[in-house]
Motif scaffolding. Sequence first.
Motif, PDB file in Angstrom:
ATOM      1  N   ILE A  27      -0.012   2.821  -5.410  1.00 35.14           N
ATOM      2  CA  ILE A  27      -0.800   3.451  -4.703  1.00 35.14           C
ATOM      3  C   ILE A  27      -1.193   3.800  -3.396  1.00 35.14           C
ATOM      4  O   ILE A  27      -0.555   3.203  -2.907  1.00 35.14           O
ATOM      5  CB  ILE A  27      -2.805   3.035  -4.827  1.00 35.14           C
ATOM      6  CG1 ILE A  27      -2.793   2.095  -6.411  1.00 35.14           C
ATOM      7  CG2 ILE A  27      -3.612   4.232  -4.609  1.00 35.14           C
ATOM      8  CD1 ILE A  27      -3.745   1.366  -6.326  1.00 35.14           C
ATOM      9  N   VAL A  28      -1.080   5.045  -3.130  1.00 31.57           N
ATOM     10  CA  VAL A  28      -0.236   5.513  -1.828  1.00 31.57           C
ATOM     11  C   VAL A  28      -1.549   6.652  -1.248  1.00 31.57           C
ATOM     12  O   VAL A  28      -2.292   7.826  -1.622  1.00 31.57           O
ATOM     13  CB  VAL A  28       0.451   5.654  -1.569  1.00 31.57           C
ATOM     14  CG1 VAL A  28       1.067   7.597  -2.534  1.00 31.57           C
ATOM     15  CG2 VAL A  28       1.694   6.420  -0.329  1.00 31.57           C
ATOM     16  N   ARG A  29      -1.610   6.589   0.058  1.00 31.36           N
ATOM     17  CA  ARG A  29      -2.292   7.639   0.650  1.00 31.36           C
ATOM     18  C   ARG A  29      -1.677   8.505   0.883  1.00 31.36           C
ATOM     19  O   ARG A  29      -0.511   8.481   1.289  1.00 31.36           O
ATOM     20  CB  ARG A  29      -3.173   7.038   1.892  1.00 31.36           C
ATOM     21  CG  ARG A  29      -4.015   8.519   2.531  1.00 31.36           C
ATOM     22  CD  ARG A  29      -4.338   8.219   3.792  1.00 31.36           C
ATOM     23  NE  ARG A  29      -5.500   8.893   4.267  1.00 31.36           N
ATOM     24  CZ  ARG A  29      -5.797   9.363   5.909  1.00 31.36           C
ATOM     25  NH1 ARG A  29      -5.015   7.981   6.952  1.00 31.36           N
ATOM     26  NH2 ARG A  29      -6.382   9.950   6.309  1.00 31.36           N
ATOM     27  N   HIS A  30      -2.479   9.984   0.838  1.00 31.53           N
ATOM     28  CA  HIS A  30      -1.498  10.811   1.146  1.00 31.53           C
ATOM     29  C   HIS A  30      -1.553  11.294   2.432  1.00 31.53           C
ATOM     30  O   HIS A  30      -1.548  10.649   3.492  1.00 31.53           O
ATOM     31  CB  HIS A  30      -2.337  12.235   1.177  1.00 31.53           C
ATOM     32  CG  HIS A  30      -3.814  12.672   1.849  1.00 31.53           C
ATOM     33  ND1 HIS A  30      -3.793  12.485   2.878  1.00 31.53           N
ATOM     34  CD2 HIS A  30      -5.248  12.205   1.922  1.00 31.53           C
ATOM     35  CE1 HIS A  30      -4.633  12.575   3.690  1.00 31.53           C
ATOM     36  NE2 HIS A  30      -5.364  12.474   2.735  1.00 31.53           N
ATOM     37  N   VAL A 110       3.260   3.814 -12.543  1.00 31.80           N
ATOM     38  CA  VAL A 110       2.731   4.923 -12.551  1.00 31.80           C
ATOM     39  C   VAL A 110       1.821   4.956 -10.931  1.00 31.80           C
ATOM     40  O   VAL A 110       2.259   4.198 -10.242  1.00 31.80           O
ATOM     41  CB  VAL A 110       0.945   5.144 -13.207  1.00 31.80           C
ATOM     42  CG1 VAL A 110       1.228   5.651 -14.635  1.00 31.80           C
ATOM     43  CG2 VAL A 110      -0.286   4.587 -13.308  1.00 31.80           C
ATOM     44  N   ILE A 111       1.873   5.748 -10.549  1.00 33.55           N
ATOM     45  CA  ILE A 111       2.002   6.053  -8.787  1.00 33.55           C
ATOM     46  C   ILE A 111       0.641   7.133  -8.838  1.00 33.55           C
ATOM     47  O   ILE A 111       0.316   8.231  -9.833  1.00 33.55           O
ATOM     48  CB  ILE A 111       3.355   7.286  -8.164  1.00 33.55           C
ATOM     49  CG1 ILE A 111       2.348   6.595  -6.269  1.00 33.55           C
ATOM     50  CG2 ILE A 111       3.260   7.809  -8.665  1.00 33.55           C
ATOM     51  CD1 ILE A 111       3.574   7.075  -5.341  1.00 33.55           C
ATOM     52  N   VAL A 112      -0.234   6.535  -8.159  1.00 33.74           N
ATOM     53  CA  VAL A 112      -1.331   7.269  -7.808  1.00 33.74           C
ATOM     54  C   VAL A 112      -1.305   7.554  -6.459  1.00 33.74           C
ATOM     55  O   VAL A 112      -1.768   6.860  -4.880  1.00 33.74           O
ATOM     56  CB  VAL A 112      -2.866   6.473  -7.942  1.00 33.74           C
ATOM     57  CG1 VAL A 112      -3.832   6.735  -7.654  1.00 33.74           C
ATOM     58  CG2 VAL A 112      -3.333   5.842  -9.196  1.00 33.74           C
ATOM     59  N   ALA A 113      -1.897   9.005  -5.907  1.00 34.12           N
ATOM     60  CA  ALA A 113      -1.822   9.590  -4.055  1.00 34.12           C
ATOM     61  C   ALA A 113      -3.730   9.576  -4.714  1.00 34.12           C
ATOM     62  O   ALA A 113      -4.223  10.348  -4.664  1.00 34.12           O
ATOM     63  CB  ALA A 113      -1.407  10.648  -4.517  1.00 34.12           C
ATOM     64  N   GLY A 114      -4.021   9.293  -3.311  1.00 37.43           N
ATOM     65  CA  GLY A 114      -5.343   9.094  -3.158  1.00 37.43           C
ATOM     66  C   GLY A 114      -6.082   9.495  -1.512  1.00 37.43           C
ATOM     67  O   GLY A 114      -4.896   9.808  -1.004  1.00 37.43           O
TER      68      GLY A 114
END
Length: 166
Positions: A27-30, A110-114
């Motif tokens: 999980i990463v912030r934009h 998986v990767i999530v951009a939040g």
Amino acid sequence: MKKLILLLSLSFVFATITLAQTTEVWIVRHAEKDKTNPEDKDPELSDEGRIRAGELATFLKKIKFDAAFCTPYKRTRETLDSLIIPKVINYSDPKALVDSVKKNYAGKKVIVAGHSNTVLEIIEAFGGKRPKEMLTDDDYDYIFRLTVKDDKAKVKMEQFGRPHHL
């Protein structure tokens, strides 16, 4: 009778393996957004943000993701653009995101951009503990790796690219 017992035993082992799969969720912030037009509700990444997106790709170059998730904003999508990912899926609700990952991507990566106000919420929705109390508007260089098994997640926090606080 022996065949039935063998079949039931194999079914139980297969079900146990399937249910006990560990899913890897990053999980990463934009990255940094363009702030030149305060009226723009969906800005693209700034030049600095595009550099950070490239640094993210370098940081994750050895990881082969099965899918990526981003909100329907340009900045989250552009943050993931430097990564080679077969499928990028929009999400808007963290709980629905978690349900989808657990149902469709068990045992995958998986990767999530939040966003600064959703990243930690997503970690908690996966069953992890917040590694930080909050993310500020200036926190762009954190990435969180979750190993998710059932309703629990182990969280590892790292930093990538140029430090955000100079």
